[in-house]
Scaffold this motif. Sequence first.
Motif, PDB file in Angstrom:
ATOM      1  N   HIS A 145      -6.717  -0.694  -5.195  1.00  0.00           N
ATOM      2  CA  HIS A 145      -6.449  -0.328  -3.810  1.00  0.00           C
ATOM      3  C   HIS A 145      -7.538  -0.879  -2.889  1.00  0.00           C
ATOM      4  O   HIS A 145      -7.239  -1.348  -1.779  1.00  0.00           O
ATOM      5  CB  HIS A 145      -6.329   1.193  -3.684  1.00  0.00           C
ATOM      6  CG  HIS A 145      -5.841   1.637  -2.340  1.00  0.00           C
ATOM      7  ND1 HIS A 145      -6.213   2.830  -1.788  1.00  0.00           N
ATOM      8  CD2 HIS A 145      -5.019   1.055  -1.431  1.00  0.00           C
ATOM      9  CE1 HIS A 145      -5.642   2.972  -0.603  1.00  0.00           C
ATOM     10  NE2 HIS A 145      -4.910   1.898  -0.356  1.00  0.00           N
ATOM     11  N   LEU A 146      -8.785  -0.851  -3.332  1.00  0.00           N
ATOM     12  CA  LEU A 146      -9.866  -1.409  -2.518  1.00  0.00           C
ATOM     13  C   LEU A 146      -9.680  -2.909  -2.285  1.00  0.00           C
ATOM     14  O   LEU A 146      -9.945  -3.415  -1.188  1.00  0.00           O
ATOM     15  CB  LEU A 146     -11.226  -1.147  -3.175  1.00  0.00           C
ATOM     16  CG  LEU A 146     -11.761   0.265  -3.011  1.00  0.00           C
ATOM     17  CD1 LEU A 146     -12.975   0.484  -3.912  1.00  0.00           C
ATOM     18  CD2 LEU A 146     -12.123   0.525  -1.553  1.00  0.00           C
ATOM     19  N   ARG A 174      -7.063  -3.115   0.303  1.00  0.00           N
ATOM     20  CA  ARG A 174      -7.642  -2.727   1.599  1.00  0.00           C
ATOM     21  C   ARG A 174      -8.475  -3.870   2.176  1.00  0.00           C
ATOM     22  O   ARG A 174      -8.485  -4.084   3.392  1.00  0.00           O
ATOM     23  CB  ARG A 174      -8.525  -1.475   1.460  1.00  0.00           C
ATOM     24  CG  ARG A 174      -7.794  -0.174   1.292  1.00  0.00           C
ATOM     25  CD  ARG A 174      -6.951   0.274   2.461  1.00  0.00           C
ATOM     26  NE  ARG A 174      -7.550  -0.001   3.754  1.00  0.00           N
ATOM     27  CZ  ARG A 174      -6.882  -0.036   4.896  1.00  0.00           C
ATOM     28  NH1 ARG A 174      -5.598   0.219   4.924  1.00  0.00           N
ATOM     29  NH2 ARG A 174      -7.479  -0.286   6.028  1.00  0.00           N
ATOM     30  N   ASP A 207      -9.836   5.348 -11.654  1.00  0.00           N
ATOM     31  CA  ASP A 207     -10.774   4.336 -11.174  1.00  0.00           C
ATOM     32  C   ASP A 207     -10.135   2.966 -11.042  1.00  0.00           C
ATOM     33  O   ASP A 207     -10.335   2.268 -10.043  1.00  0.00           O
ATOM     34  CB  ASP A 207     -11.993   4.236 -12.109  1.00  0.00           C
ATOM     35  CG  ASP A 207     -12.947   5.412 -11.964  1.00  0.00           C
ATOM     36  OD1 ASP A 207     -12.844   6.149 -10.955  1.00  0.00           O
ATOM     37  OD2 ASP A 207     -13.794   5.593 -12.856  1.00  0.00           O
ATOM     38  N   ALA A 215      -2.937   8.689  -2.506  1.00  0.00           N
ATOM     39  CA  ALA A 215      -4.137   7.939  -2.868  1.00  0.00           C
ATOM     40  C   ALA A 215      -4.345   7.984  -4.378  1.00  0.00           C
ATOM     41  O   ALA A 215      -4.148   9.016  -5.016  1.00  0.00           O
ATOM     42  CB  ALA A 215      -5.357   8.521  -2.151  1.00  0.00           C
ATOM     43  N   PRO A 216      -4.725   6.844  -4.957  1.00  0.00           N
ATOM     44  CA  PRO A 216      -4.905   6.791  -6.418  1.00  0.00           C
ATOM     45  C   PRO A 216      -6.070   7.654  -6.892  1.00  0.00           C
ATOM     46  O   PRO A 216      -7.055   7.836  -6.173  1.00  0.00           O
ATOM     47  CB  PRO A 216      -5.172   5.320  -6.697  1.00  0.00           C
ATOM     48  CG  PRO A 216      -5.446   4.678  -5.396  1.00  0.00           C
ATOM     49  CD  PRO A 216      -4.989   5.580  -4.311  1.00  0.00           C
ATOM     50  N   GLU A 217      -5.926   8.163  -8.107  1.00  0.00           N
ATOM     51  CA  GLU A 217      -6.975   8.991  -8.698  1.00  0.00           C
ATOM     52  C   GLU A 217      -7.757   8.243  -9.758  1.00  0.00           C
ATOM     53  O   GLU A 217      -8.949   8.446  -9.902  1.00  0.00           O
ATOM     54  CB  GLU A 217      -6.358  10.259  -9.295  1.00  0.00           C
ATOM     55  CG  GLU A 217      -5.752  11.168  -8.235  1.00  0.00           C
ATOM     56  CD  GLU A 217      -5.156  12.427  -8.831  1.00  0.00           C
ATOM     57  OE1 GLU A 217      -5.510  12.792  -9.969  1.00  0.00           O
ATOM     58  OE2 GLU A 217      -4.334  13.058  -8.139  1.00  0.00           O
ATOM     59  N   ASP A 248      -7.041   2.136 -10.505  1.00  0.00           N
ATOM     60  CA  ASP A 248      -6.135   2.094  -9.358  1.00  0.00           C
ATOM     61  C   ASP A 248      -6.906   2.125  -8.039  1.00  0.00           C
ATOM     62  O   ASP A 248      -6.511   1.483  -7.064  1.00  0.00           O
ATOM     63  CB  ASP A 248      -5.135   3.248  -9.416  1.00  0.00           C
ATOM     64  CG  ASP A 248      -4.098   3.052 -10.511  1.00  0.00           C
ATOM     65  OD1 ASP A 248      -3.846   1.890 -10.898  1.00  0.00           O
ATOM     66  OD2 ASP A 248      -3.546   4.061 -10.981  1.00  0.00           O
ATOM     67  N   ARG A 249      -7.995   2.872  -7.999  1.00  0.00           N
ATOM     68  CA  ARG A 249      -8.816   2.891  -6.778  1.00  0.00           C
ATOM     69  C   ARG A 249      -9.406   1.514  -6.511  1.00  0.00           C
ATOM     70  O   ARG A 249      -9.454   1.063  -5.358  1.00  0.00           O
ATOM     71  CB  ARG A 249      -9.918   3.945  -6.887  1.00  0.00           C
ATOM     72  CG  ARG A 249      -9.427   5.347  -6.592  1.00  0.00           C
ATOM     73  CD  ARG A 249     -10.558   6.304  -6.234  1.00  0.00           C
ATOM     74  NE  ARG A 249     -11.557   6.446  -7.270  1.00  0.00           N
ATOM     75  CZ  ARG A 249     -11.498   7.331  -8.272  1.00  0.00           C
ATOM     76  NH1 ARG A 249     -10.490   8.152  -8.376  1.00  0.00           N
ATOM     77  NH2 ARG A 249     -12.470   7.398  -9.158  1.00  0.00           N
ATOM     78  N   LEU A 250      -9.843   0.828  -7.564  1.00  0.00           N
ATOM     79  CA  LEU A 250     -10.392  -0.518  -7.382  1.00  0.00           C
ATOM     80  C   LEU A 250      -9.299  -1.489  -6.917  1.00  0.00           C
ATOM     81  O   LEU A 250      -9.539  -2.316  -6.033  1.00  0.00           O
ATOM     82  CB  LEU A 250     -11.043  -1.017  -8.669  1.00  0.00           C
ATOM     83  CG  LEU A 250     -12.345  -0.314  -9.044  1.00  0.00           C
ATOM     84  CD1 LEU A 250     -12.800  -0.733 -10.435  1.00  0.00           C
ATOM     85  CD2 LEU A 250     -13.426  -0.601  -8.021  1.00  0.00           C
ATOM     86  N   PHE A 287       0.287   2.849  -3.497  1.00  0.00           N
ATOM     87  CA  PHE A 287      -0.935   3.635  -3.385  1.00  0.00           C
ATOM     88  C   PHE A 287      -0.776   4.878  -2.518  1.00  0.00           C
ATOM     89  O   PHE A 287      -1.736   5.349  -1.915  1.00  0.00           O
ATOM     90  CB  PHE A 287      -2.075   2.747  -2.869  1.00  0.00           C
ATOM     91  CG  PHE A 287      -2.391   1.615  -3.799  1.00  0.00           C
ATOM     92  CD1 PHE A 287      -3.045   1.848  -5.003  1.00  0.00           C
ATOM     93  CD2 PHE A 287      -2.005   0.323  -3.499  1.00  0.00           C
ATOM     94  CE1 PHE A 287      -3.325   0.809  -5.877  1.00  0.00           C
ATOM     95  CE2 PHE A 287      -2.281  -0.726  -4.358  1.00  0.00           C
ATOM     96  CZ  PHE A 287      -2.938  -0.485  -5.557  1.00  0.00           C
ATOM     97  N   GLU A 319       0.832  -1.203   0.000  1.00  0.00           N
ATOM     98  CA  GLU A 319       0.000   0.000   0.000  1.00  0.00           C
ATOM     99  C   GLU A 319       0.867   1.252   0.000  1.00  0.00           C
ATOM    100  O   GLU A 319       0.621   2.184  -0.775  1.00  0.00           O
ATOM    101  CB  GLU A 319      -0.925  -0.002   1.212  1.00  0.00           C
ATOM    102  CG  GLU A 319      -1.886   1.179   1.231  1.00  0.00           C
ATOM    103  CD  GLU A 319      -2.854   1.130   2.384  1.00  0.00           C
ATOM    104  OE1 GLU A 319      -4.028   1.435   2.162  1.00  0.00           O
ATOM    105  OE2 GLU A 319      -2.430   0.785   3.516  1.00  0.00           O
TER     106      GLU A 319
END
Length: 177
Positions: free
Chosen positions: A150-151, A154, A144, A140-142, A146-148, A137, A133
Amino acid sequence: MSLPHAILTALLEKPSSGLELTRRFDRSIGYFWSSTHQQIYRELGKLEQAGRIRALPTAAPARGQKKEYEVLPAGREELAAWVALPEDPRPVRDPLLLRMRAAAVVGVNGMETELRRHLALHESQLAEYREIEERDFTPAPEADADRLRHLVLRGGIDLETFWIGWLTRAIGDLEEG
Protein backbone atom coordinates in the motif's frame (compact mmCIF):
# COMPACT_ATOMS: atom_id res chain seq x y z
CA MET A 1 16.55 -1.33 -8.84
CA SER A 2 17.29 -4.04 -11.30
CA LEU A 3 15.05 -6.30 -13.30
CA PRO A 4 16.37 -9.50 -11.69
CA HIS A 5 15.36 -8.17 -8.26
CA ALA A 6 11.91 -7.22 -9.55
CA ILE A 7 11.49 -10.75 -10.94
CA LEU A 8 12.68 -12.37 -7.70
CA THR A 9 10.20 -10.21 -5.78
CA ALA A 10 7.31 -11.19 -8.04
CA LEU A 11 8.21 -14.90 -7.94
CA LEU A 12 8.50 -14.88 -4.15
CA GLU A 13 5.01 -13.39 -4.01
CA LYS A 14 3.73 -16.17 -6.28
CA PRO A 15 5.51 -18.80 -8.40
CA SER A 16 4.59 -18.06 -12.02
CA SER A 17 5.27 -18.93 -15.62
CA GLY A 18 7.01 -16.37 -17.80
CA LEU A 19 3.69 -15.38 -19.38
CA GLU A 20 1.98 -14.99 -16.00
CA LEU A 21 4.94 -12.97 -14.79
CA THR A 22 4.79 -10.56 -17.73
CA ARG A 23 1.06 -10.10 -17.13
CA ARG A 24 1.65 -9.41 -13.44
CA PHE A 25 4.36 -6.89 -14.37
CA ASP A 26 1.86 -5.12 -16.61
CA ARG A 27 -0.63 -4.87 -13.71
CA SER A 28 1.61 -4.04 -10.75
CA ILE A 29 5.40 -3.79 -10.73
CA GLY A 30 5.29 -2.28 -14.21
CA TYR A 31 3.77 0.89 -12.78
CA PHE A 32 7.13 1.79 -11.29
CA TRP A 33 9.62 -0.57 -12.98
CA SER A 34 8.81 -1.24 -16.60
CA SER A 35 10.28 -3.99 -18.72
CA THR A 36 9.55 -5.66 -22.01
CA HIS A 37 8.37 -9.25 -22.16
CA GLN A 38 11.60 -10.20 -23.95
CA GLN A 39 13.69 -8.71 -21.12
CA ILE A 40 11.70 -10.67 -18.53
CA TYR A 41 12.15 -13.97 -20.39
CA ARG A 42 15.87 -13.29 -20.86
CA GLU A 43 16.29 -12.55 -17.13
CA LEU A 44 14.37 -15.70 -16.18
CA GLY A 45 16.96 -17.72 -18.12
CA LYS A 46 19.85 -15.90 -16.46
CA LEU A 47 18.35 -16.34 -12.97
CA GLU A 48 17.77 -20.03 -13.61
CA GLN A 49 21.32 -20.48 -14.92
CA ALA A 50 22.70 -18.66 -11.85
CA GLY A 51 20.82 -21.03 -9.51
CA ARG A 52 18.52 -18.34 -8.09
CA ILE A 53 15.28 -19.78 -9.51
CA ARG A 54 14.16 -23.10 -10.92
CA ALA A 55 11.39 -24.37 -13.09
CA LEU A 56 8.95 -26.38 -11.02
CA PRO A 57 8.79 -30.04 -11.99
CA THR A 58 5.75 -31.07 -14.00
CA ALA A 59 3.96 -34.40 -13.93
CA ALA A 60 4.33 -35.04 -17.65
CA PRO A 61 6.83 -32.84 -19.50
CA ALA A 62 5.54 -31.81 -22.89
CA ARG A 63 7.10 -29.81 -25.68
CA GLY A 64 5.89 -26.22 -25.58
CA GLN A 65 4.49 -26.54 -22.07
CA LYS A 66 4.99 -23.35 -20.08
CA LYS A 67 7.45 -23.52 -17.21
CA GLU A 68 6.44 -22.26 -13.81
CA TYR A 69 9.30 -20.81 -11.77
CA GLU A 70 9.99 -20.58 -8.06
CA VAL A 71 12.75 -18.82 -6.14
CA LEU A 72 15.52 -20.95 -4.64
CA PRO A 73 17.26 -20.11 -1.33
CA ALA A 74 20.12 -18.43 -3.23
CA GLY A 75 17.59 -16.14 -4.93
CA ARG A 76 15.95 -15.22 -1.63
CA GLU A 77 19.39 -14.48 -0.13
CA GLU A 78 20.30 -12.32 -3.14
CA LEU A 79 17.07 -10.34 -2.84
CA ALA A 80 17.42 -9.90 0.93
CA ALA A 81 21.02 -8.66 0.51
CA TRP A 82 19.90 -6.23 -2.19
CA VAL A 83 17.04 -4.90 -0.03
CA ALA A 84 19.53 -4.10 2.76
CA LEU A 85 21.90 -2.11 0.50
CA PRO A 86 21.90 1.69 0.73
CA GLU A 87 20.95 3.53 -2.46
CA ASP A 88 20.92 7.25 -3.11
CA PRO A 89 17.91 8.89 -4.75
CA ARG A 90 18.23 9.27 -8.51
CA PRO A 91 17.99 12.69 -10.14
CA VAL A 92 14.84 13.44 -12.08
CA ARG A 93 15.31 12.69 -15.77
CA ASP A 94 12.13 13.67 -17.56
CA PRO A 95 12.03 14.64 -21.24
CA LEU A 96 9.15 17.06 -20.63
CA LEU A 97 11.29 19.11 -18.26
CA LEU A 98 14.11 19.22 -20.80
CA ARG A 99 11.66 20.23 -23.54
CA MET A 100 10.39 23.07 -21.35
CA ARG A 101 13.97 24.23 -20.83
CA ALA A 102 14.46 24.13 -24.61
CA ALA A 103 11.21 26.05 -25.11
CA ALA A 104 12.71 28.83 -22.99
CA VAL A 105 15.29 29.22 -25.76
CA VAL A 106 13.29 28.52 -28.95
CA GLY A 107 9.79 29.58 -27.92
CA VAL A 108 6.78 28.02 -26.26
CA ASN A 109 4.83 27.20 -29.43
CA GLY A 110 2.90 23.96 -28.78
CA MET A 111 4.08 23.65 -25.18
CA GLU A 112 0.71 24.40 -23.59
CA THR A 113 -0.96 21.67 -25.66
CA GLU A 114 1.70 19.18 -24.58
CA LEU A 115 1.34 20.19 -20.94
CA ARG A 116 -2.42 19.67 -21.14
CA ARG A 117 -1.86 16.24 -22.71
CA HIS A 118 0.48 15.29 -19.87
CA LEU A 119 -2.01 16.61 -17.34
CA ALA A 120 -4.73 14.36 -18.77
CA LEU A 121 -2.37 11.34 -18.67
CA HIS A 122 -1.45 11.98 -15.03
CA GLU A 123 -5.11 12.49 -14.08
CA SER A 124 -5.95 9.16 -15.72
CA GLN A 125 -3.10 7.38 -13.92
CA LEU A 126 -4.15 8.87 -10.60
CA ALA A 127 -7.72 7.65 -11.13
CA GLU A 128 -6.40 4.15 -11.85
CA TYR A 129 -4.23 4.16 -8.71
CA ARG A 130 -7.17 5.32 -6.60
CA GLU A 131 -9.34 2.51 -8.01
CA ILE A 132 -6.63 0.01 -7.07
CA GLU A 133 -6.41 1.51 -3.58
CA GLU A 134 -10.17 1.31 -3.11
CA ARG A 135 -10.32 -2.26 -4.43
CA ASP A 136 -7.25 -3.72 -2.73
CA PHE A 137 -6.59 -1.63 0.37
CA THR A 138 -9.99 -0.78 1.86
CA PRO A 139 -10.13 -1.29 4.77
CA ALA A 140 -6.54 -0.40 5.62
CA PRO A 141 -4.24 -3.43 5.49
CA GLU A 142 -3.10 -5.06 8.70
CA ALA A 143 -0.32 -7.39 7.52
CA ASP A 144 3.14 -5.88 7.09
CA ALA A 145 3.46 -7.11 3.50
CA ASP A 146 0.14 -5.50 2.54
CA ARG A 147 1.04 -2.26 4.31
CA LEU A 148 4.29 -2.10 2.35
CA ARG A 149 2.45 -2.74 -0.93
CA HIS A 150 0.00 0.00 0.00
CA LEU A 151 2.87 2.39 0.74
CA VAL A 152 4.28 1.76 -2.75
CA LEU A 153 0.85 2.54 -4.22
CA ARG A 154 0.58 5.65 -2.04
CA GLY A 155 3.95 6.76 -3.45
CA GLY A 156 2.47 6.49 -6.93
CA ILE A 157 -0.64 8.41 -5.85
CA ASP A 158 1.47 11.14 -4.28
CA LEU A 159 3.71 11.37 -7.36
CA GLU A 160 0.70 11.70 -9.70
CA THR A 161 -0.80 14.31 -7.35
CA PHE A 162 2.48 16.25 -7.52
CA TRP A 163 2.55 16.16 -11.34
CA ILE A 164 -1.08 17.26 -11.60
CA GLY A 165 -0.43 20.24 -9.31
CA TRP A 166 2.81 21.17 -11.09
CA LEU A 167 1.29 20.85 -14.58
CA THR A 168 -1.76 22.88 -13.57
CA ARG A 169 0.53 25.62 -12.28
CA ALA A 170 2.73 25.47 -15.41
CA ILE A 171 -0.29 25.75 -17.71
CA GLY A 172 -1.55 28.73 -15.67
CA ASP A 173 1.84 30.41 -15.92
CA LEU A 174 1.92 29.95 -19.72
CA GLU A 175 -1.62 31.31 -20.06
CA GLU A 176 -0.64 34.45 -18.12
CA GLY A 177 2.47 35.01 -20.30
